[in-house]
Design a protein around this motif. Structure first.
Motif: not given
Length: 94
Positions: A76-79, A12-14, A45-51, A64-69
């Protein structure tokens, strides 16, 4: 599931980088829209799969919430998916 999530995070990053650093300039500067179309589809497709995998992995690991967030924000962020893979997923695999 960990291997699938790690692989998806890297791909997804690539695809994100390829879309914006390679195919967008080709589309707008060289008038070649087709590479952007195909890389865009792959990235979608990779974005949806990643999410989806991030949510499943988050729930499975009972993080916890922090790691999930952070997992979700990384999509959403490059790299950022590379960071998540290295910081949160690679240590689990070792």
């Amino acid at each position: 599931m960990l291997t699938l999530f790690r692989t998806t995070a890297i791909l997804e990053g690539i695809s994100y980088l390829a879309l914006f650093a390679v195919t967008m300039p080709l589309k707008y500067l060289a008038d070649l829209p087709m590479p952007n179309k195909y890389v865009g589809y792959a990235h979608g497709v990779l974005f949806i799969a990643y999410v989806v995998l991030a949510i499943l992995f988050w729930r499975t690991k009972k993080w916890g919430f922090k790691k999930g967030f952070i997992l979700l924000l990384a999509s959403l962020l490059p790299f950022a998916t590379f960071y998540v893979e290295r910081k949160y997923l690679a240590p689990i695999a070792d």
